[in-house]
Design an enzyme around this catalytic site. Structure first.
Site, PDB file in Angstrom:
ATOM      1  N   HIS A  62       0.850  -1.198   0.000  1.00  7.80           N
ATOM      2  CA  HIS A  62       0.000   0.000   0.000  1.00  7.80           C
ATOM      3  C   HIS A  62       0.877   1.236   0.000  1.00  7.80           C
ATOM      4  O   HIS A  62       1.969   1.213   0.573  1.00  7.80           O
ATOM      5  CB  HIS A  62      -0.910   0.010   1.250  1.00  7.80           C
ATOM      6  CG  HIS A  62      -2.066   0.949   1.126  1.00  7.80           C
ATOM      7  ND1 HIS A  62      -1.963   2.282   1.451  1.00  7.80           N
ATOM      8  CD2 HIS A  62      -3.333   0.751   0.697  1.00  7.80           C
ATOM      9  CE1 HIS A  62      -3.137   2.857   1.236  1.00  7.80           C
ATOM     10  NE2 HIS A  62      -3.984   1.948   0.780  1.00  7.80           N
ATOM     11  N   GLU A  65      -7.954  -4.666  -0.731  1.00  6.83           N
ATOM     12  CA  GLU A  65      -8.441  -5.409  -1.895  1.00  6.83           C
ATOM     13  C   GLU A  65      -8.401  -6.922  -1.663  1.00  6.83           C
ATOM     14  O   GLU A  65      -9.148  -7.672  -2.271  1.00  6.83           O
ATOM     15  CB  GLU A  65      -7.597  -5.087  -3.136  1.00  6.83           C
ATOM     16  CG  GLU A  65      -7.466  -3.627  -3.459  1.00  6.83           C
ATOM     17  CD  GLU A  65      -8.722  -3.011  -4.002  1.00  6.83           C
ATOM     18  OE1 GLU A  65      -9.806  -3.594  -3.824  1.00  6.83           O
ATOM     19  OE2 GLU A  65      -8.630  -1.921  -4.595  1.00  6.83           O
TER      20      GLU A  65
END
Ligand code: COA
Length: 362
Positions: A246, A304
């Protein structure tokens, strides 16, 4: 990337705070784990749009239902918008047909939030060759969204799972689509234009487009035992592991844990449980391999990873994942538009010129 552009502060906001080192996400003062799966999506809408974590007398729930009904009445007047092959192209084209609704805040936000759910469900059905199903304005927003997609009442645990997902992803700091919405709002443009710009930003693979590839990965891995070998081969080939890493978080994305819990509650006769076990095995294995290969860069699961497993568990097709994300994130976009309007200041950053100088300038 040019030096100095990472982490630039572009606005003050009360909407959400992301702490990438500690792995914390607060939505208007509440940790995401105290909202998602705990209070309803409509109450979280109340929090973002009005600052109060409640849906007084079910007013937001009712107004969203009415907005869905109005949006359904527009479907025949959307031209070929919902016939686009890509769900985000369809959603952007359909949303562009809306005008900013009149009425005191949050009425305009409710109108566009209701519409995105209807357009997403109608596109998902059309992509399967099925006619759109009208909304049931009496239902909660998440439950009715799923009902419109599947054409039948859904198991309550499915509705709760989507409600928890919606509440989990409503807002996330100054992400690319939220920034796009704020830039448009800062010019004193209208709410729908801001939402259309945000949809364009969300469409990209680096923002809203990763959950589909996570499932492709789980399919390719097949079984927990195969995870280490498959992942090592991917990394050897120079490819990234989807759902890992991320830009902001240096620890596990707090939303991954929230969605993992929502998945545990899904009653499906075992299919989602098997998939969850596989996802966990792949995550553990990916964590170990990435830690060994990139010791200086913590790469942990992002939102996700479990979004993919959750949305698959409620039988949404992969192509509908990013539009479904938009159905929730629109709540945050609208809240930021309202906040930007109150600020009343044009966002006008500068670019550093690195091109050639005219010959006349020494
Ligand atoms: N798998 C393997 N390596 C990864 C990786 C992943 N998922 N994510 C980052 N890396 C590596 C990069 O190759 C890079 O290594 P290098 O320095 O040796 O070149 C290093 O970690 C830093 O990557 P960088 O691209 O600078 O990080 P970023 O902050 O720009 O990227 C993401 C963030 C999310 C785009 C990135 O982690 C990624 O591509 N993840 C997979 C896609 C995904 O899950 N997207 C959903 C995001 S919510």
């Amino acid at each position: 990337m040019s030096a100095g552009l990472e982490g630039v502060v572009v606005a003050d906001t009360v909407m959400s705070a992301v702490d990438g080192q500690l792995g914390q996400l607060w939505i208007r003062g509440y940790p995401v784990a105290e909202l998602s799966g705990v209070v309803s999506f409509e109450e979280v809408c109340g929090l973002l749009w009005t600052g109060a974590l409640r849906d007084e007398g079910g007013a937001i729930r009712r107004a969203l239902g009415e907005a869905r009904a109005r949006a359904f009445g527009r479907i025949e007047r959307l031209g070929d918008a919902l016939e686009r092959a890509d769900g985000m192209d369809a959603l952007r084209a359909a949303a562009a047909h809306l005008g900013e609704a009149a009425g005191p805040w949050p009425a305009p936000a409710i109108e566009v939030t209701g519409a995105l759910a209807v357009f997403t469900a109608a596109w998902t059905r059309r992509a399967r060759g099925l006619a759109p199903v009208p909304p049931d304005p009496d239902l909660g927003h998440a439950e009715d969204t799923l009902r419109m997609v599947h054409g039948r009442a859904v198991d309550p645990s499915w509705a709760e799972a989507l409600d928890a997902y919606f509440a989990c992803v409503v807002d996330h700091g100054m992400n690319a689509s939220t920034f796009a919405a704020r830039v448009v709002a800062s010019t004193e443009s209208d709410l729908v234009s801001a939402v259309v710009a945000a949809l364009g930003a969300l469409k990209g693979r680096l923002h809203g487009g990763a959950p589909g590839p996570v499932l492709d990965m789980l399919d390719a891995v097949g079984s927990p035992d195969a995870a280490p070998g498959w992942l090592a081969a991917e990394l050897d080939a120079g490819r990234r592991i989807m759902g890992m890493g991320h830009r902001v978080y240096r620890v596990r994305d707090p939303r991954a844990a929230v969605l993992e819990r929502a998945l545990e509650r899904l009653s499906d006769g075992g299919a989602a449980a098997g998939r969850l076990a596989l996802a966990r095995a792949v995550e553990r294995s990916a964590e170990r391999l990435l830690a060994a290969r990139k010791p200086d860069r913590p790469l942990r699961a992002n939102v996700e990873f479990y979004t993919a497993t959750l949305l698959e568990g409620i039988d949404l097709p992969r192509a509908a994942f990013t539009p479904t994300f938009a159905c929730a994130r629109v709540v945050g976009w609208c809240a930021h538009v309202d906040e930007q309007r109150r600020l009343g200041r044009l966002i006008r950053p500068r670019a550093r010129y690195v091109g050639p100088r005219p010959a006349s300038v020494a």
